[in-house]
Scaffold this active site. Structure first.
Site, mmCIF file in Angstrom:
data_model
loop_
_atom_site.group_PDB
_atom_site.id
_atom_site.type_symbol
_atom_site.label_atom_id
_atom_site.label_comp_id
_atom_site.label_asym_id
_atom_site.label_seq_id
_atom_site.Cartn_x
_atom_site.Cartn_y
_atom_site.Cartn_z
ATOM 1 N N GLU A 134 7.209 -0.446 72.812
ATOM 2 C CA GLU A 134 6.977 0.929 72.380
ATOM 3 C C GLU A 134 6.037 1.622 73.363
ATOM 4 O O GLU A 134 4.805 1.478 73.242
ATOM 5 C CB GLU A 134 6.330 0.939 71.000
ATOM 6 C CG GLU A 134 7.166 0.313 69.920
ATOM 7 C CD GLU A 134 6.769 0.832 68.548
ATOM 8 O OE1 GLU A 134 7.609 1.435 67.880
ATOM 9 O OE2 GLU A 134 5.601 0.664 68.166
ATOM 10 N N HIS A 160 0.422 -2.937 67.158
ATOM 11 C CA HIS A 160 0.925 -1.559 67.255
ATOM 12 C C HIS A 160 -0.059 -0.694 68.042
ATOM 13 O O HIS A 160 -1.269 -0.845 67.920
ATOM 14 C CB HIS A 160 1.145 -0.971 65.853
ATOM 15 C CG HIS A 160 1.886 0.325 65.913
ATOM 16 N ND1 HIS A 160 1.270 1.517 66.166
ATOM 17 C CD2 HIS A 160 3.205 0.608 65.810
ATOM 18 C CE1 HIS A 160 2.176 2.487 66.201
ATOM 19 N NE2 HIS A 160 3.360 1.957 65.985
HETATM 20 P P1 PGA Z 1 7.923 7.219 66.183
HETATM 21 O O1 PGA Z 1 6.957 5.951 65.991
HETATM 22 O O2 PGA Z 1 9.305 6.764 65.805
HETATM 23 O O3 PGA Z 1 7.371 8.275 65.289
HETATM 24 O O4 PGA Z 1 7.857 7.582 67.629
HETATM 25 C C1 PGA Z 1 7.342 4.669 66.386
HETATM 26 C C2 PGA Z 1 6.294 3.659 66.016
HETATM 27 O O5 PGA Z 1 5.102 3.977 66.045
HETATM 28 O O6 PGA Z 1 6.616 2.508 65.669
#
Ligand code: PGA
Length: 234
Positions: free
Chosen positions: A158, A89
């Protein structure tokens, strides 16, 4: 669709329990989505859930047990029958300074134990601003040392600049990156970064998107259940 909730450093043990029980009750009547919840480690428990609701950990160390102050190993996870882990992450990479080498060690350790691994990749804004090619090469670097043929691997794209900012990537951006990744890697691929009740359905309908990984919008139980409702037929 695969719908995953990353609680990060939010919710307590008791509020997590209430959340899981209510989501489970919703899923008893609506079985389509494959759902993952990643609570904080203090909230882990043995939850009796439907088969398509899985509890996972946001992080763990690459050991069974030992002298690693502040870390948890696989024996602590086994106690709660945890078999799913989130790795790579962006907050762990950028805020907690976890290196690709360290992430790879965790990947290999939990892969050997057969865990389902949701593995995150995604570029910072300065890389996105250079070019698509630069973005893709940054992403391949985040997969360095990772066995992309692992059977229990789910990827999550992401973009760092979309996480927690309220600004999701555009449909065109998501499609281009997802199809670029899918050309080389045949694994389920989630999108994450400011997914909300309002945009989740449109995002899930984009070519190459197999689900979403949600932070902020997943912390409110009613919103998360609405997200499941909005995507249950896709
Ligand atoms: P968010 O975070 O939905 O607050 O943008 C996504 C994540 O960090 O997995």
């Amino acid at each position: 669709m695969i719908i995953a909730a990353n609680f990060k450093t939010n919710h307590t043990r008791s509020s997590t329990k209430e959340f899981v029980l209510d989501v489970n009750e919703y899923l008893e009547a609506n079985t389509n989505n494959e759902v993952y919840i990643f609570p904080s480690t203090t909230a882990l428990d043995k939850f009796d859930t439907v088969t398509n609701l899985n509890l996972g950990v946001q992080n763990a160390y690459h050991v069974e047990q030992g002298s690693y102050t502040g870390e948890i190993g696989s024996i602590q996870l086994e106690e709660f029958a945890i078999k799913t882990i989130l790795l790579g992450h962006s907050e762990r990479r950028h805020i907690l300074k976890e290196s690709q080498e360290e992430i790879t060690k965790k990947f290999n350790f939990y892969k050997d134990l057969g865990y389902k691994i949701i593995y995150c990749i995604g570029e910072p804004l300065e890389v996105k601003n250079i070019s698509y090619e630069e973005t893709m090469s940054y992403i391949w670097g985040q997969l360095d040392g990772i066995d992309i043929s692992y059977e229990n691997l789910i990827l999550a794209y992401e973009p760092v600049w979309a996480i927690g900012t309220g600004i999701s990537a555009t449909s065109d951006d998501i499609k281009a990156i997802h199809l670029g990744i899918k050309e080389k890697i045949d694994k389920p691929l989630l999108y994450g970064g400011s997914v909300k009740v309002k945009n989740v359905r449109d995002i899930c309908l984009i070519d190459g998107v197999d689900g979403v990984l949600i932070g902020t919008a997943s912390w409110i139980k009613e919103d998360f259940i609405q997200i499941l409702e909005n995507t249950k037929d896709i």
